[in-house]
Design a protein around this motif. Structure first.
Motif, PDB file in Angstrom:
ATOM      1  N   THR A 105       0.850  -1.189   0.000  1.00  0.00           N
ATOM      2  CA  THR A 105       0.000   0.000   0.000  1.00  0.00           C
ATOM      3  C   THR A 105       0.883   1.234   0.000  1.00  0.00           C
ATOM      4  O   THR A 105       2.001   1.216   0.523  1.00  0.00           O
ATOM      5  N   GLY A 108      -1.355   6.739   2.772  1.00  0.00           N
ATOM      6  CA  GLY A 108      -2.775   7.068   2.793  1.00  0.00           C
ATOM      7  C   GLY A 108      -3.696   5.995   2.247  1.00  0.00           C
ATOM      8  O   GLY A 108      -4.905   6.203   2.165  1.00  0.00           O
ATOM      9  N   GLU A 109      -3.161   4.816   1.915  1.00  0.00           N
ATOM     10  CA  GLU A 109      -3.978   3.762   1.307  1.00  0.00           C
ATOM     11  C   GLU A 109      -4.152   2.574   2.255  1.00  0.00           C
ATOM     12  O   GLU A 109      -3.205   2.152   2.913  1.00  0.00           O
ATOM     13  N   ASN A 110      -5.346   2.012   2.318  1.00  0.00           N
ATOM     14  CA  ASN A 110      -5.636   0.766   3.010  1.00  0.00           C
ATOM     15  C   ASN A 110      -6.099  -0.266   1.986  1.00  0.00           C
ATOM     16  O   ASN A 110      -6.666   0.081   0.955  1.00  0.00           O
ATOM     17  N   ALA A 125      -1.515   1.944   5.718  1.00  0.00           N
ATOM     18  CA  ALA A 125      -0.722   2.695   4.748  1.00  0.00           C
ATOM     19  C   ALA A 125       0.763   2.331   4.801  1.00  0.00           C
ATOM     20  O   ALA A 125       1.287   1.943   5.842  1.00  0.00           O
ATOM     21  N   ASN A 126       1.411   2.432   3.633  1.00  0.00           N
ATOM     22  CA  ASN A 126       2.861   2.255   3.516  1.00  0.00           C
ATOM     23  C   ASN A 126       3.311   0.902   4.070  1.00  0.00           C
ATOM     24  O   ASN A 126       4.273   0.807   4.820  1.00  0.00           O
ATOM     25  N   ARG A 259       2.533   8.754   7.418  1.00  0.00           N
ATOM     26  CA  ARG A 259       2.112   7.591   6.640  1.00  0.00           C
ATOM     27  C   ARG A 259       0.683   7.734   6.120  1.00  0.00           C
ATOM     28  O   ARG A 259       0.344   7.189   5.071  1.00  0.00           O
ATOM     29  N   LYS A 260      -0.142   8.455   6.865  1.00  0.00           N
ATOM     30  CA  LYS A 260      -1.552   8.597   6.471  1.00  0.00           C
ATOM     31  C   LYS A 260      -1.762   9.725   5.468  1.00  0.00           C
ATOM     32  O   LYS A 260      -2.639   9.650   4.605  1.00  0.00           O
TER      33      LYS A 260
END
Length: 314
Positions: A105, A108-110, A125-126, A259-260
């Motif tokens: 990811t 900001g991605e889940n 995220a990350n 990270r978000k």
């Protein structure tokens, strides 16, 4: 493990115990699997060449004609195919399980993944997550770098193991838990929601078994494993876009925000790093969070584009 071990496996010179050890190592190393297939093909080609002298003349002529008209490239393809067909059924089955999938990811991605056994894994995220397309007969081994929430399908005959690469390994049979293991963080955390988890500290093999609502924290610098009772929703709320902190070191809060959100955060006042923050951010934008910082703590901010600078109130 090295090339000698792979060669010995190819040539059938390993004991059953050693063979199982080498195969298990190959399953975790895709590049070494490729090397194994090449060596296996070469070995089969050598056996074919040695057998030519014992075959009848017409067989030799057929091979010669075939070589002439099909060419070297086709021979190589045949040898590779023979390498697969001449391995034992168990080896073929193990190679089938060797397909490794890498999921990741961005900031900001889940992402939620369903594994072959029905286990559901939600990546924060990350995060990078590695798992086999199909699990082996003995265990279910995966690896994680980042943060993930696991809802593991129950199977008492096949333990589920998570390797973090950051000093902590986790083993379960069927349970719900969260693992936070970012390389840049000072701690690695496993929080148990339900079921039972065995946590193993990698360096000294310290082991603890968690009960629901317990967290195991491995402090990297101190090589220390700490267990405490927690409210699990605080550690799993990220799946709903929330960030919840309770006397959390600001260093950790900053790492989570980076990270978000796609921002760069620097600290102008060194004293900020000693501050512990308490607060909850429920699906807020980064500027809303920074405004809450100013209201609920002695921290002020300046923001230009995606560059944020934090400093203490005078």
């Amino acid at each position: 493990m090295n090339n000698k071990d792979i060669n010995a496996l190819v040539e059938g010179r390993l004991s059953d115990e050693k063979k199982a050890e080498v195969v298990k190592w190959l399953l975790k190393n895709p590049k070494q699997q490729q090397r194994y297939h090449v060596l296996k093909a070469r070995h089969v080609a050598k056996l074919l060449k040695e057998g030519e002298g014992k075959n009848k003349l017409d067989t030799k002529r057929k091979f010669a004609d075939w070589y002439k008209y099909v060419g070297y490239a086709a021979c190589v393809l045949l040898m590779v195919a023979l390498a697969y067909t001449l391995v034992s059924p168990n080896e073929q089955l193990e190679e089938k399980y060797s397909q490794t999938i890498l999921a990741s990811t961005s900031i900001g991605e889940n992402k939620t993944i369903t594994l072959s056994d029905g286990t559901k894994v939600t990546l924060n995220a990350n995060t990078t997550f590695s798992y086999p397309e199909k699990f082996s007969e003995e265990s279910r081994d995966v690896s994680l770098q980042g943060e993930a929430f696991f809802d593991v399908a129950h199977n008492p005959e096949k333990p589920f193991k998570v390797a973090t690469g950051n000093g902590m390994n986790i083993q379960v049979l069927g349970t719900v838990f969260n693992v936070k293991s970012y390389p840049e963080d000072q701690n690695v955390e496993t929080t148990l929601v339900s079921g039972k988890v065995k946590v193993v500290e990698e360096q000294n093999q310290k082991t603890v078994v968690l009960a629901p609502s317990q967290r195991a924290t491995y402090v990297k610098d101190a090589d220390k494993l700490i267990v405490d009772n927690v409210q699990t929703t605080k550690f799993t709320a990220w799946r709903e876009g929330k960030l919840i902190y309770d006397e959390t070191p600001i260093r950790q809060v900053i790492s989570d925000l980076k990270r978000k959100y796609k921002v760069d955060i620097s600290v102008e006042s060194p004293g900020i790093m000693d501050y512990k923050y308490t607060g909850e951010f429920d699906n807020l934008g980064i500027e809303q969070i920074l405004d809450l910082f100013e209201v609920s703590s002695p921290i002020l901010y300046k923001m230009h584009n995606n560059q944020i600078t934090l400093f203490m109130k005078q």
